[in-house]
Enzyme design. Structure first.
Site, PDB file in Angstrom:
ATOM      1  NE  ARG A  40     -71.127 -75.433 -41.361  1.00 25.75           N
ATOM      2  CZ  ARG A  40     -69.926 -75.905 -41.627  1.00 25.75           C
ATOM      3  NH1 ARG A  40     -69.576 -77.074 -41.195  1.00 25.75           N
ATOM      4  NH2 ARG A  40     -69.055 -75.185 -42.306  1.00 25.75           N
ATOM      5  CG  LEU A 164     -65.736 -79.392 -54.170  1.00 23.94           C
ATOM      6  CD1 LEU A 164     -65.367 -78.138 -53.392  1.00 23.94           C
ATOM      7  CD2 LEU A 164     -67.213 -79.662 -54.004  1.00 23.94           C
ATOM      8  CB  CYS A 277     -57.706 -80.698 -48.986  1.00 25.94           C
ATOM      9  SG  CYS A 277     -59.407 -81.203 -48.791  1.00 25.94           S
ATOM     10  NE  ARG A 347     -62.182 -75.819 -43.427  1.00 25.72           N
ATOM     11  CZ  ARG A 347     -62.955 -76.795 -43.926  1.00 25.72           C
ATOM     12  NH1 ARG A 347     -63.089 -77.923 -43.273  1.00 25.72           N
ATOM     13  NH2 ARG A 347     -63.579 -76.619 -45.060  1.00 25.72           N
TER      14      ARG A 347
HETATM   15  C1  UDX Z   1     -64.592 -82.251 -44.861  1.00 26.02           C
HETATM   16  C2  UDX Z   1     -63.133 -82.661 -44.802  1.00 26.02           C
HETATM   17  O1  UDX Z   1     -62.388 -81.573 -44.290  1.00 26.02           O
HETATM   18  C3  UDX Z   1     -62.574 -83.048 -46.119  1.00 26.02           C
HETATM   19  O2  UDX Z   1     -61.348 -83.674 -45.981  1.00 26.02           O
HETATM   20  C4  UDX Z   1     -63.441 -84.007 -46.788  1.00 26.02           C
HETATM   21  O3  UDX Z   1     -62.974 -84.246 -48.086  1.00 26.02           O
HETATM   22  C5  UDX Z   1     -64.874 -83.588 -46.753  1.00 26.02           C
HETATM   23  O4  UDX Z   1     -65.312 -83.241 -45.464  1.00 26.02           O
HETATM   24  P1  UDX Z   1     -65.678 -79.908 -45.295  1.00 26.02           P
HETATM   25  O5  UDX Z   1     -67.017 -80.197 -45.832  1.00 26.02           O
HETATM   26  O6  UDX Z   1     -64.965 -78.744 -45.863  1.00 26.02           O
HETATM   27  O7  UDX Z   1     -64.663 -81.063 -45.586  1.00 26.02           O
HETATM   28  O8  UDX Z   1     -65.724 -79.880 -43.701  1.00 26.02           O
HETATM   29  P2  UDX Z   1     -66.655 -78.996 -42.770  1.00 26.02           P
HETATM   30  O9  UDX Z   1     -67.044 -77.752 -43.475  1.00 26.02           O
HETATM   31  O10 UDX Z   1     -66.001 -78.958 -41.446  1.00 26.02           O
HETATM   32  O11 UDX Z   1     -68.003 -79.860 -42.652  1.00 26.02           O
HETATM   33  C6  UDX Z   1     -68.156 -81.046 -41.953  1.00 26.02           C
HETATM   34  C7  UDX Z   1     -69.533 -81.061 -41.301  1.00 26.02           C
HETATM   35  O12 UDX Z   1     -69.771 -82.325 -40.716  1.00 26.02           O
HETATM   36  C8  UDX Z   1     -69.716 -80.021 -40.188  1.00 26.02           C
HETATM   37  O13 UDX Z   1     -70.810 -79.171 -40.486  1.00 26.02           O
HETATM   38  C9  UDX Z   1     -69.980 -80.854 -38.935  1.00 26.02           C
HETATM   39  O14 UDX Z   1     -70.890 -80.273 -38.043  1.00 26.02           O
HETATM   40  C10 UDX Z   1     -70.525 -82.139 -39.522  1.00 26.02           C
HETATM   41  N1  UDX Z   1     -70.381 -83.318 -38.670  1.00 26.02           N
HETATM   42  C11 UDX Z   1     -69.191 -83.645 -38.119  1.00 26.02           C
HETATM   43  C12 UDX Z   1     -71.497 -84.129 -38.424  1.00 26.02           C
HETATM   44  O15 UDX Z   1     -72.597 -83.832 -38.883  1.00 26.02           O
HETATM   45  N2  UDX Z   1     -71.339 -85.245 -37.642  1.00 26.02           N
HETATM   46  C13 UDX Z   1     -70.167 -85.588 -37.077  1.00 26.02           C
HETATM   47  O16 UDX Z   1     -70.085 -86.596 -36.372  1.00 26.02           O
HETATM   48  C14 UDX Z   1     -69.048 -84.741 -37.327  1.00 26.02           C
HETATM   49  C1  UDX Z   2     -57.952 -78.463 -53.210  1.00 25.20           C
HETATM   50  C2  UDX Z   2     -57.974 -79.244 -54.539  1.00 25.20           C
HETATM   51  O1  UDX Z   2     -57.689 -78.347 -55.614  1.00 25.20           O
HETATM   52  C3  UDX Z   2     -59.302 -79.910 -54.723  1.00 25.20           C
HETATM   53  O2  UDX Z   2     -59.315 -80.691 -55.920  1.00 25.20           O
HETATM   54  C4  UDX Z   2     -59.582 -80.791 -53.529  1.00 25.20           C
HETATM   55  O3  UDX Z   2     -60.845 -81.400 -53.635  1.00 25.20           O
HETATM   56  C5  UDX Z   2     -59.508 -79.988 -52.240  1.00 25.20           C
HETATM   57  O4  UDX Z   2     -58.254 -79.326 -52.140  1.00 25.20           O
HETATM   58  P1  UDX Z   2     -58.922 -76.121 -52.381  1.00 25.20           P
HETATM   59  O5  UDX Z   2     -58.094 -76.354 -51.176  1.00 25.20           O
HETATM   60  O6  UDX Z   2     -60.353 -75.776 -52.210  1.00 25.20           O
HETATM   61  O7  UDX Z   2     -58.908 -77.419 -53.303  1.00 25.20           O
HETATM   62  O8  UDX Z   2     -58.271 -74.944 -53.243  1.00 25.20           O
HETATM   63  P2  UDX Z   2     -57.087 -74.856 -54.306  1.00 25.20           P
HETATM   64  O9  UDX Z   2     -57.565 -74.045 -55.435  1.00 25.20           O
HETATM   65  O10 UDX Z   2     -56.528 -76.183 -54.641  1.00 25.20           O
HETATM   66  O11 UDX Z   2     -55.989 -73.975 -53.543  1.00 25.20           O
HETATM   67  C6  UDX Z   2     -55.278 -74.455 -52.421  1.00 25.20           C
HETATM   68  C7  UDX Z   2     -54.270 -73.440 -51.959  1.00 25.20           C
HETATM   69  O12 UDX Z   2     -53.186 -73.331 -52.879  1.00 25.20           O
HETATM   70  C8  UDX Z   2     -54.827 -72.031 -51.806  1.00 25.20           C
HETATM   71  O13 UDX Z   2     -54.334 -71.427 -50.638  1.00 25.20           O
HETATM   72  C9  UDX Z   2     -54.313 -71.324 -53.031  1.00 25.20           C
HETATM   73  O14 UDX Z   2     -54.209 -69.939 -52.847  1.00 25.20           O
HETATM   74  C10 UDX Z   2     -52.962 -71.968 -53.206  1.00 25.20           C
HETATM   75  N1  UDX Z   2     -52.454 -71.899 -54.584  1.00 25.20           N
HETATM   76  C11 UDX Z   2     -53.108 -72.515 -55.597  1.00 25.20           C
HETATM   77  C12 UDX Z   2     -51.288 -71.194 -54.845  1.00 25.20           C
HETATM   78  O15 UDX Z   2     -50.677 -70.624 -53.941  1.00 25.20           O
HETATM   79  N2  UDX Z   2     -50.816 -71.127 -56.120  1.00 25.20           N
HETATM   80  C13 UDX Z   2     -51.457 -71.750 -57.161  1.00 25.20           C
HETATM   81  O16 UDX Z   2     -50.961 -71.652 -58.299  1.00 25.20           O
HETATM   82  C14 UDX Z   2     -52.643 -72.461 -56.885  1.00 25.20           C
END
Ligand code: UDX
Ligand code: UDX
Length: 467
Positions: A40, A164, A277, A347
């Protein structure tokens, strides 16, 4: 205290874009993003910006500007921790798959590992910032680890949840509705809060930077996601009634959204919400409520998830019943696999559950998604453990063209709202399909009248226009 060096642990969908924007907007702060995943990090360092591990509109420009100047990606976690005045923890916190709280509580093992690593390495006082979404009171657990296993170094723990949304991450980071910073009420705590406020003040207006106590900040993040998901489940629940009565959910959404007390956003009916999330945070909330014996509160929020599951199953059931109660051996084309448009993240995508249900009915599926590769799709299916990975590879294929995916299929299912789907030559698609040819629009984005004119039999989520 003025922050000069920042380290972020976790180069994922949250850590990567967030820190890239911090680096772009704060050229005087050295920002190092570290991750245990070497491939990564290599992708983040790739000269070819198309190979960045996270696809987000505009992210390539931000990375290009800051990388090598004051933005660095590395696997040397100890060094980055040692150098940093402020450490963000942005590692993933998946739902526990084992033991107590299985299927509900957040698995905090990565967070704990980070805290222990910081405690081991740190020689000077540091501010530790929770960026990952966490159950309420995690900060106190981190504090405990840091204070009792460290080298006498003093730590301040802040909660700074990320709001975000994927697909619009850069825009959201550049112009956030608000930045939330939770910290300790002590003098030291306030100093730490101010240090982080100063970082954001480089580009965020002061009135949008909100400070609270740590627990309010942690709970606000869960609450925000629960409310947003609840809106989607509420509108999806109404979409079913629309289909039965002949009302149209888009018209209902528009009508209620014009009420300023309700507002127009997050009222789009869909095949179900996904993303890393919503489900995880609500399950977390449910778990917290149950832990405190608040069963009514737990049930209330759990219903948001149950409606979401219902919506996904309802969509695949409808496909099966419409195709004369059998999809065995029939090819169904999936347009979209990502959980929403403009991201390569899959996811919890609704597509995964819908595909799983249809594969259980022995359907064959060809998937086209502009940004998701076939390996990711197989990984998503294999993770479910419903059938062997050989079977998944036999029944489902990834295609690099929508026309190829739709060729010789009986039906097209729209799972993601990618804009490009609206621009296709639908006549050409129709000509190469089995007849009758069906479209199941799970996102309500296509022009159904046009499709019907071509000859398609159409179902649109939440509308009377159905086969
Ligand atoms: C994650 C969580 O899903 C979310 O709830 C939170 O708000 C922010 O962190 P995201 O960044 O989308 O969100 O996750 P992901 O894309 O899986 O990235 C996490 C990274 O952490 C991975 O690249 C993983 O390799 C790394 N990691 C994990 C470490 O570097 N050390 C660890 O011990 C575990
Ligand atoms: C969400 C929150 O919006 C963000 O603030 C937080 O930090 C992380 O979780 P994200 O999951 O990236 O963000 O996307 P979001 O735009 O919230 O959409 C979530 C899911 O809801 C998607 O599958 C989207 O397609 C669905 N959705 C959203 C609907 O089905 N209808 C809508 O009107 C809006």
């Amino acid at each position: 205290m003025k922050i000069k060096t920042i380290c972020c642990i976790g180069a994922g969908y949250v850590g990567g874009p967030t820190m890239a924007v911090v680096a772009q907007k704060c050229p005087n702060i050295k920002v190092t993003i570290v991750d245990i995943n070497a491939s990564r990090i290599a992708a983040w360092n790739d000269n070819d910006l198309n190979k960045l591990p996270v696809f987000e509109p505009g992210l390539d420009v931000v990375v290009k500007e800051a990388r090598g100047r004051n933005l660095f990606f590395s696997t040397d976690i100890d060094k980055a921790i040692d150098e940093a005045d402020m450490i963000f923890i942005s590692v993933n916190t998946p739902t526990k798959t084992y033991g107590k709280g299985k299927g509900m509580a957040a698995d905090l093992k990565y967070i704990e590992l980070c805290a222990r690593q910081i405690a081991r390495v740190a020689k000077q006082d540091k501010i530790v910032v929770e960026k990952s979404t966490l159950p309420v009171r995690t900060a106190s657990a981190i504090k405990n680890i840091l204070e009792n296993t460290g080298n006498g170094v003093r730590f301040q723990i802040l909660s700074n949840p990320e709001f975000l949304a994927e697909g619009t991450a850069v825009e959201d980071l550049l112009k956030p509705d608000r930045v939330l910073i939770g910290g300790d009420n002590s003098e030291e705590g306030q100093k730490a809060i101010n240090a982080l406020v100063d970082v954001y003040a480089n580009w965020v207006p002061n009135e949008r930077i909100l400070t609270t106590n740590v627990w309010s900040s942690e709970l606000s993040k869960l609450t925000a996601n629960a409310f947003l998901a609840q809106r989607v489940s509420s509108i999806n629940a109404m979409s079913v009634i629309c289909e039965k009565t002949g009302a149209d959910i888009n018209e209902v959404s528009k009508a209620i959204g014009m009420d300023s007390r309700i507002g127009s956003k997050f009222l789009k009916a869909s095949v179900g919400f996904g993303g890393s999330c919503f489900q995880k945070d609500i399950l977390n909330l449910v778990y917290i409520a149950k832990t405190y014996g608040l069963n009514e509160v737990a049930d209330y929020w759990e219903q948001v998830i149950l409606i979401n599951d219902y919506q996904k199953n309802r969509f695949s059931d409808n496909i099966v019943s419409t195709l004369y109660n059998t999809v065995s051996g029939k090819k169904i084309a999936f347009f979209g696999w990502a959980f929403k448009k403009n991201t390569n993240d899959t996811r919890e995508s609704a597509a995964i559950k819908v595909a799983d249900n249809l594969l259980n009915e022995q359907a064959e599926i060809d998937v086209y998604d502009p940004k998701v590769n076939t390996e990711r799709i197989y990984a998503d299916l294999d993770y479910l453990n419903t059938r062997s990975s050989e079977q998944n590879r036999k029944l489902l294929k990834g295609q690099s063209s929508p026309y190829e995916a739709a060729k010789d299929s009986h039906a097209i299912a729209v799972l993601t709202e990618w804009d490009e789907f609206k621009t296709y030559d639908w006549q050409k698609i129709y000509d190469n399909m089995h007849k009758p040819a069906f479209v199941f629009d799970g996102r309500g984005i296509l022009d159904i009248k046009l499709l019907e004119k071509i000859g398609f039999l159409c179902y649109k989520i939440g509308s009377g226009a159905k086969v």
